[in-house]
Design an enzyme around this catalytic site. Structure first.
Site, PDB file in Angstrom:
ATOM      1  N   LYS A   9      15.146  42.549  32.955  1.00  0.00           N
ATOM      2  CA  LYS A   9      14.532  43.438  31.958  1.00  0.00           C
ATOM      3  C   LYS A   9      15.074  43.095  30.572  1.00  0.00           C
ATOM      4  O   LYS A   9      16.167  42.524  30.450  1.00  0.00           O
ATOM      5  CB  LYS A   9      14.793  44.907  32.273  1.00  0.00           C
ATOM      6  CG  LYS A   9      16.270  45.351  32.266  1.00  0.00           C
ATOM      7  CD  LYS A   9      16.821  45.770  30.909  1.00  0.00           C
ATOM      8  CE  LYS A   9      18.340  45.974  30.967  1.00  0.00           C
ATOM      9  NZ  LYS A   9      19.076  45.914  29.756  1.00  0.00           N
ATOM     10  N   ASP A 135      20.929  51.462  35.368  1.00  0.00           N
ATOM     11  CA  ASP A 135      19.711  50.664  35.190  1.00  0.00           C
ATOM     12  C   ASP A 135      18.949  50.441  36.499  1.00  0.00           C
ATOM     13  O   ASP A 135      17.844  49.908  36.493  1.00  0.00           O
ATOM     14  CB  ASP A 135      20.054  49.284  34.602  1.00  0.00           C
ATOM     15  CG  ASP A 135      20.319  49.343  33.102  1.00  0.00           C
ATOM     16  OD1 ASP A 135      20.003  50.378  32.478  1.00  0.00           O
ATOM     17  OD2 ASP A 135      20.829  48.348  32.563  1.00  0.00           O
TER      18      ASP A 135
HETATM   19  P1  ATP Z   1      23.131  45.341  32.424  1.00  0.00           P
HETATM   20  O1  ATP Z   1      22.099  44.749  31.531  1.00  0.00           O
HETATM   21  O2  ATP Z   1      22.581  46.323  33.443  1.00  0.00           O
HETATM   22  O3  ATP Z   1      24.369  45.836  31.728  1.00  0.00           O
HETATM   23  P2  ATP Z   1      24.086  42.720  32.935  1.00  0.00           P
HETATM   24  O4  ATP Z   1      22.874  41.858  32.989  1.00  0.00           O
HETATM   25  O5  ATP Z   1      24.821  42.760  31.652  1.00  0.00           O
HETATM   26  O6  ATP Z   1      23.669  44.176  33.367  1.00  0.00           O
HETATM   27  P3  ATP Z   1      24.927  41.790  35.513  1.00  0.00           P
HETATM   28  O7  ATP Z   1      24.337  40.438  35.557  1.00  0.00           O
HETATM   29  O8  ATP Z   1      24.303  42.835  36.332  1.00  0.00           O
HETATM   30  O9  ATP Z   1      25.121  42.300  34.013  1.00  0.00           O
HETATM   31  O10 ATP Z   1      26.466  41.594  35.919  1.00  0.00           O
HETATM   32  C1  ATP Z   1      27.490  42.471  35.561  1.00  0.00           C
HETATM   33  C2  ATP Z   1      28.628  42.350  36.568  1.00  0.00           C
HETATM   34  O11 ATP Z   1      28.179  42.845  37.816  1.00  0.00           O
HETATM   35  C3  ATP Z   1      29.045  40.922  36.829  1.00  0.00           C
HETATM   36  O12 ATP Z   1      30.263  40.698  36.199  1.00  0.00           O
HETATM   37  C4  ATP Z   1      29.151  40.783  38.334  1.00  0.00           C
HETATM   38  O13 ATP Z   1      30.463  40.534  38.754  1.00  0.00           O
HETATM   39  C5  ATP Z   1      28.716  42.109  38.894  1.00  0.00           C
HETATM   40  N1  ATP Z   1      27.629  41.995  39.922  1.00  0.00           N
HETATM   41  C6  ATP Z   1      27.484  42.810  40.953  1.00  0.00           C
HETATM   42  N2  ATP Z   1      26.411  42.493  41.685  1.00  0.00           N
HETATM   43  C7  ATP Z   1      25.826  41.438  41.097  1.00  0.00           C
HETATM   44  C8  ATP Z   1      24.669  40.664  41.408  1.00  0.00           C
HETATM   45  N3  ATP Z   1      23.901  40.914  42.472  1.00  0.00           N
HETATM   46  N4  ATP Z   1      24.363  39.660  40.573  1.00  0.00           N
HETATM   47  C9  ATP Z   1      25.135  39.423  39.487  1.00  0.00           C
HETATM   48  N5  ATP Z   1      26.234  40.117  39.160  1.00  0.00           N
HETATM   49  C10 ATP Z   1      26.608  41.121  39.954  1.00  0.00           C
END
Ligand code: ATP
Length: 279
Positions: A9, A135
């Site tokens: 997203k 989210d």
């Molecule tokens: P948001 O935009 O919701 O804040 P994000 O895109 O910044 O999320 P994610 O890619 O979801 O961040 O990753 C954040 C943390 O979540 C990572 O440091 C990772 O260790 C952990 N994590 C848990 N499950 C997953 C997954 N399925 N894929 C990637 N990271 C994951």
């Protein structure tokens, strides 16, 4: 194996209204899915265990994984005895502000609902998802929505005007908690969420571009100057509008012409490894 798509997203707007007594921030966000997706494969196991299988060494392979938590939550809530291997093919950059982990959890909820014949509605899955992360509820539905509360209250809205979205992620990961922790709410310049909603309702691309805003930029751009550089480059190469997504560091640019999208992509590839052009 049952395959489920887990799309990323972007935030067209992200506003923080105030900090709540429970320490969460009350937010107002317009979110929309883009066609950059992880692929989740769900394979039944008879021994009741949950296992994460992924070739990506940054994907946690235990209960820290949001997809793992999604499976555990369904098992605990509905007394499911079966187990599952959750294969995660990562396309969405990690810790990027694109809700990759949340989307994996949401896709796992949807997929297991069907694999385990739980018969739950999307609304029920969204309520469960909010226990994993703010989210996840949005990601259960996908599409475009206004998210309020701590991000878990979802109001579906029309699809925004279609355009190209160039995504560029600098070589840093950002901790969402750190960024929210550094936010000073007093004196913030708030995005015009109402105007964004109107822009989408009237399918007005120029007004969408003019209404982008994300208060978390005030924190992340100060912590990581490379995000500022990428924003400037994207603008210079001809994006119609540029914004950081979520807590960053991914920056996206909106473009209504394929030629320009390609030009921006080629320009950015020079100093950024992770660049994507999506719709
Ligand atoms: P948001 O935009 O919701 O804040 P994000 O895109 O910044 O999320 P994610 O890619 O979801 O961040 O990753 C954040 C943390 O979540 C990572 O440091 C990772 O260790 C952990 N994590 C848990 N499950 C997953 C997954 N399925 N894929 C990637 N990271 C994951």
């Amino acid at each position: 194996m049952l395959y489920v798509k887990a799309p990323a997203k972007i935030n067209l707007t992200l506003d923080v209204l105030y900090k709540r007594p429970d320490n969460y921030h009350e937010v107002e966000m317009v979110m929309t899915t883009v066609d950059l997706s992880d692929r989740i494969g769900l394979e039944p196991r008879e021994d009741g265990l949950i296992k994460i299988v992924s070739a990506d060494r940054y994907v946690p392979d235990d209960q820290r994984n949001f997809a793992y938590q999604a499976a555990q939550l369904l098992k605990d809530t509905y007394g499911v005895e079966q187990g599952v291997n959750i294969h995660i093919e990562k396309e969405i950059p990690i810790a990027a502000g694109l809700a990759g982990g949340s989307s994996d959890a949401a896709a796992t909820l949807r997929g297991l609902n069907s694999l385990w014949n739980l018969g739950l509605t999307l609304d029920e899955l969204a309520v469960l998802g909010a226990k994993i992360g703010s989210d996840v509820s949005f990601c259960v539905y996908g599409g475009t929505a206004l998210a309020t509360g701590r991000g878990e209250k979802i109001e579906h809205i029309a699809t925004p005007p279609s355009c190209f979205v160039v995504l560029a992620k600098p070589k840093i990961g950002v901790s969402t908690a750190e960024v929210y922790g550094g936010l000073k709410i007093e004196g913030l310049e708030h995005p015009n969420t109402k105007q964004m909603l109107k822009a989408i309702e009237t399918n007005d691309y120029d007004l969408v571009c003019a209404s982008l805003g994300n208060v978390l930029e005030t924190v992340t751009l100060n912590l990581y100057p490379e995000v500022v550089t990428i924003k400037e480059q994207m603008q210079r190469f001809g994006a119609d509008a540029v914004l950081m997504s979520g807590s960053g560091p991914t920056v996206f640019g909106l473009v209504d012409s394929e030629t320009r999208a390609t030009r921006i992509y080629n320009g950015l590839r020079g100093f950024c490894d992770e660049v994507y052009v999506v719709r």
